[in-house]
Design a protein around this motif. Sequence first.
Motif, PDB file in Angstrom:
ATOM      1  N   THR A 351     -35.700  -1.526  27.970  1.00 44.69           N
ATOM      2  CA  THR A 351     -35.602  -0.677  27.033  1.00 44.69           C
ATOM      3  C   THR A 351     -34.743  -0.949  25.916  1.00 44.69           C
ATOM      4  O   THR A 351     -34.185   0.217  24.934  1.00 44.69           O
ATOM      5  N   GLY A 352     -34.316  -2.240  25.731  1.00 43.46           N
ATOM      6  CA  GLY A 352     -33.598  -2.680  24.699  1.00 43.46           C
ATOM      7  C   GLY A 352     -32.212  -2.909  24.919  1.00 43.46           C
ATOM      8  O   GLY A 352     -31.395  -2.976  23.974  1.00 43.46           O
ATOM      9  N   LYS A 353     -31.801  -2.510  26.069  1.00 40.36           N
ATOM     10  CA  LYS A 353     -30.440  -2.428  26.614  1.00 40.36           C
ATOM     11  C   LYS A 353     -29.734  -3.856  26.673  1.00 40.36           C
ATOM     12  O   LYS A 353     -30.664  -4.712  27.080  1.00 40.36           O
ATOM     13  N   LEU A 354     -28.671  -4.199  25.949  1.00 36.59           N
ATOM     14  CA  LEU A 354     -28.156  -5.730  25.984  1.00 36.59           C
ATOM     15  C   LEU A 354     -26.997  -5.611  27.303  1.00 36.59           C
ATOM     16  O   LEU A 354     -26.503  -5.083  27.133  1.00 36.59           O
ATOM     17  N   THR A 355     -27.354  -6.598  27.815  1.00 39.19           N
ATOM     18  CA  THR A 355     -26.638  -6.887  29.189  1.00 39.19           C
ATOM     19  C   THR A 355     -25.808  -8.411  29.282  1.00 39.19           C
ATOM     20  O   THR A 355     -26.830  -9.238  29.213  1.00 39.19           O
ATOM     21  N   PRO A 356     -24.580  -8.398  29.195  1.00 36.11           N
ATOM     22  CA  PRO A 356     -24.084  -9.720  29.043  1.00 36.11           C
ATOM     23  C   PRO A 356     -24.306 -10.402  30.632  1.00 36.11           C
ATOM     24  O   PRO A 356     -24.159  -9.777  31.621  1.00 36.11           O
ATOM     25  N   GLU A 434     -20.492   2.672  26.004  1.00 37.60           N
ATOM     26  CA  GLU A 434     -20.323   1.553  26.501  1.00 37.60           C
ATOM     27  C   GLU A 434     -21.503   0.500  26.507  1.00 37.60           C
ATOM     28  O   GLU A 434     -21.269  -0.635  26.896  1.00 37.60           O
ATOM     29  N   HIS A 435     -22.474   0.977  25.993  1.00 36.58           N
ATOM     30  CA  HIS A 435     -23.705   0.281  26.174  1.00 36.58           C
ATOM     31  C   HIS A 435     -24.115  -0.466  24.482  1.00 36.58           C
ATOM     32  O   HIS A 435     -23.703   0.349  23.577  1.00 36.58           O
ATOM     33  N   HIS A 436     -25.048  -1.462  24.456  1.00 42.31           N
ATOM     34  CA  HIS A 436     -25.555  -1.875  23.195  1.00 42.31           C
ATOM     35  C   HIS A 436     -26.920  -1.996  23.267  1.00 42.31           C
ATOM     36  O   HIS A 436     -27.362  -2.490  24.386  1.00 42.31           O
ATOM     37  N   TYR A 437     -27.887  -1.311  22.309  1.00 35.72           N
ATOM     38  CA  TYR A 437     -29.150  -1.520  22.342  1.00 35.72           C
ATOM     39  C   TYR A 437     -29.652  -1.982  21.185  1.00 35.72           C
ATOM     40  O   TYR A 437     -29.379  -1.898  20.144  1.00 35.72           O
ATOM     41  N   CYS A 438     -30.873  -2.821  21.166  1.00 37.12           N
ATOM     42  CA  CYS A 438     -31.681  -3.305  20.471  1.00 37.12           C
ATOM     43  C   CYS A 438     -32.641  -2.061  19.843  1.00 37.12           C
ATOM     44  O   CYS A 438     -33.128  -1.452  20.717  1.00 37.12           O
ATOM     45  N   THR A 439     -32.614  -1.793  18.568  1.00 40.80           N
ATOM     46  CA  THR A 439     -33.314  -0.494  18.011  1.00 40.80           C
ATOM     47  C   THR A 439     -35.047  -0.828  17.942  1.00 40.80           C
ATOM     48  O   THR A 439     -35.413   0.078  17.341  1.00 40.80           O
ATOM     49  N   ASN A 440     -35.307  -2.166  17.819  1.00 31.57           N
ATOM     50  CA  ASN A 440     -36.434  -2.599  17.276  1.00 31.57           C
ATOM     51  C   ASN A 440     -37.589  -2.446  18.546  1.00 31.57           C
ATOM     52  O   ASN A 440     -37.459  -3.372  19.351  1.00 31.57           O
ATOM     53  N   ALA A 441     -38.232  -1.388  18.563  1.00 29.75           N
ATOM     54  CA  ALA A 441     -39.487  -1.404  19.449  1.00 29.75           C
ATOM     55  C   ALA A 441     -40.398  -2.302  19.585  1.00 29.75           C
ATOM     56  O   ALA A 441     -41.154  -2.589  20.614  1.00 29.75           O
ATOM     57  N   SER A 442     -40.362  -3.327  18.814  1.00 29.23           N
ATOM     58  CA  SER A 442     -41.350  -4.419  18.560  1.00 29.23           C
ATOM     59  C   SER A 442     -40.693  -5.500  19.200  1.00 29.23           C
ATOM     60  O   SER A 442     -41.414  -6.625  19.269  1.00 29.23           O
ATOM     61  N   CYS A 443     -39.396  -5.447  19.590  1.00 26.97           N
ATOM     62  CA  CYS A 443     -38.770  -6.657  20.096  1.00 26.97           C
ATOM     63  C   CYS A 443     -39.734  -7.179  21.305  1.00 26.97           C
ATOM     64  O   CYS A 443     -40.044  -6.319  21.946  1.00 26.97           O
ATOM     65  N   PRO A 444     -39.925  -8.656  21.395  1.00 27.07           N
ATOM     66  CA  PRO A 444     -40.826  -9.173  22.606  1.00 27.07           C
ATOM     67  C   PRO A 444     -40.159  -8.627  23.857  1.00 27.07           C
ATOM     68  O   PRO A 444     -40.998  -8.535  24.748  1.00 27.07           O
ATOM     69  N   ALA A 445     -38.883  -8.806  23.918  1.00 26.16           N
ATOM     70  CA  ALA A 445     -38.488  -8.248  25.374  1.00 26.16           C
ATOM     71  C   ALA A 445     -38.651  -7.007  25.685  1.00 26.16           C
ATOM     72  O   ALA A 445     -38.547  -6.648  26.928  1.00 26.16           O
TER      73      ALA A 445
END
Length: 678
Positions: A351-356, A434-445
């Motif tokens: 979903t684009g969520k960045l998790t350490p 508290e969360h960070h997200y990548c907003t690029n829907a074409s991100c391979p992840a």
Amino acid sequence: MVEEPADNPYVRDPDTSFAPVDDLDAATAREQVRRLREAIEYHDYRYYVANDPVIADRTYDALFDRLAELEAAFDLDDERSPTRRVGGEPLDGLETVEHVVPLLSLQSSGDAAEIREFDRRIREAVGDVTYSAEPKFDGFSIEVVYEDGVFERAVTRGDGEEGEDVSANVRTVGSVPLHLRDAPEFLAVRGEVYMPRSGFQALNERRIERGEDPFANPRNAAAGTVRLLDPSTVADRPLDVFFYDVIETSATLSSQREAFDLLRELGFRVNDETTLVEDVEAVLDYRDRLMAARDDLEYEIDGVVAKVDDFEARERLGSTARHPRWAFAYKFPARTGETTVERIVVQVGRTGKLTPVALLDPVDLQGVTISRATLHNAAQVRDLGVHEGAAVRIERAGDVIPEVVEVVDDDAGEAFEMPGTCPVCDGPVVEEGEHHYCTNASCPAQLRRSLQHFCSRDAMDVEGIGEAAADRLVEAGLVESLADLYALDVADLAALDGWGERSAENLLAELERSKTVDLGTFVYALGIRHVGTERARALAAAFSLDELLDASVDDLLAVEDVGPEVAEAVVSYFDAEANVETVERLLDAGVDPERRDRGDELDGLTVVFTGSVPGYTRSELSELLETHGANVTSSVSGETDFLVVGENPGRRKRERADEEGVETLDPTDFEERILSRL
């Protein structure tokens, strides 16, 4: 215990040198099929439930193959046949079904003082009681319903009120009876689907050998398997079930002990560790004994459950809106260990969520080697003070998922910071709470999941692109954004493993058909965080596509049911240049999102559904009625105009409709009185 069938030649030392099928007449074949089914059901019970088979595996296989052969040759297929355990055709989706009665959660704690307080309240209310002490299984809860002794349906717990119909999958599990002898007219039971430890390890070994990601733990493996859309895949996985409650029955029961006796008599698999104890101190002793023994069990448990045995006392105690007052889950403490953080990396979810994630110096924790642990989000990393080189204490949260809970030796290393751009695609990262997200829907992840969502039935409804197909398209480099779907050709698709020209042509036809779509469905298909089908329809009613692309947070907040979190997510999505480019390319490819005006044919009408209406999914019906002015809600109230009662309905909504004087419609009435107006 299930009695051995009398006078059945396929139970003890069966002769498997069968006569050729062509030599049998229809009557002889039907009789042989009847006896084979009876015998195989008994052998299933002896193998899966009693753990005491009376024939060799190869003999069982010969009986099973003969049954399948006869059913095919004489067209004698039957839903109750044991041959249904091998699975069947892939499902289009999982329908939502209302439970017979709500499946409530349990009060729980790992503090002995809290279960003693629970016991004190019980005794103040109803006097001395006996408790049924049971293992708390760490699996996947289901409701299974039988009518006249025949398996009718299996439903996931869901939200407690409704769950997903997983009948086709649960039917493949050998320890689930398909037919009950001398059964009550109606019986609903609750069980826990789990994956045995040995089977879980073997399954993961096979997945790794095939280059697939292993499952994280048995619970996730069981839950994911039960909800698959391919029953044949489910049949190949090592699932089992323990049954532990009679939810409702036409039989008369007065205690949990009688319920367990009934389950055993009917052939259900009941855990041998269940027992009766006289007081709460005995419950504590029971918990300590199972906690010491759990590593030797073939199944995962994360505590024990104490239930008041007497059903009359349970009635007097009653329930809250969330849990029964007569049961308590006494949890095991999380397993802990200490090690060192070697590195902290950032994982990008689908979903684009960045998790350490902390990469650890491997540590053995109760026989399990732990080399990585989640840190959840940047706030937790900061609050704990975790950094590379720190000595930390870890726990297996929920007895399974490793997480860092404390820094035990801080050498003042460099503080961790979340990246400003996505570590996978370098796309912009936004912070939401508290969360960070990548907003690029074409991100391979994210792309695999986005592609599967875009093509799902409630979105663009492109048949032929499920999880496996999405993976192949991305791995082959054929799809690097959603818009690439509409640039595919027959030659590219036919070259993929498992594809051919016909399947390629079918997919391209599906994609062509999907180009005509209403705006609400298109917005939902884009996969914007927090925007489900209903919010997508609300946005489409308020904005054109061009207006939505330029909408501000304040513009969006003016739409009903759109709060700050949703508004920020929509703005962030369309602020990303890659997402706007994807939308423009989709439009250039011929996708034509039509803004449909809301009709008034059903204006002011409030409708609730229970059960399934043939020919429609619940989402399709909701969209259809709301497009024409109706209000579709999930619960019955005095404001409800009609309750539509479809197939396999729940009882609770019908009872509520009776209480409120709400008119009920069967599917035929619904067609004539509501759908005919559209």
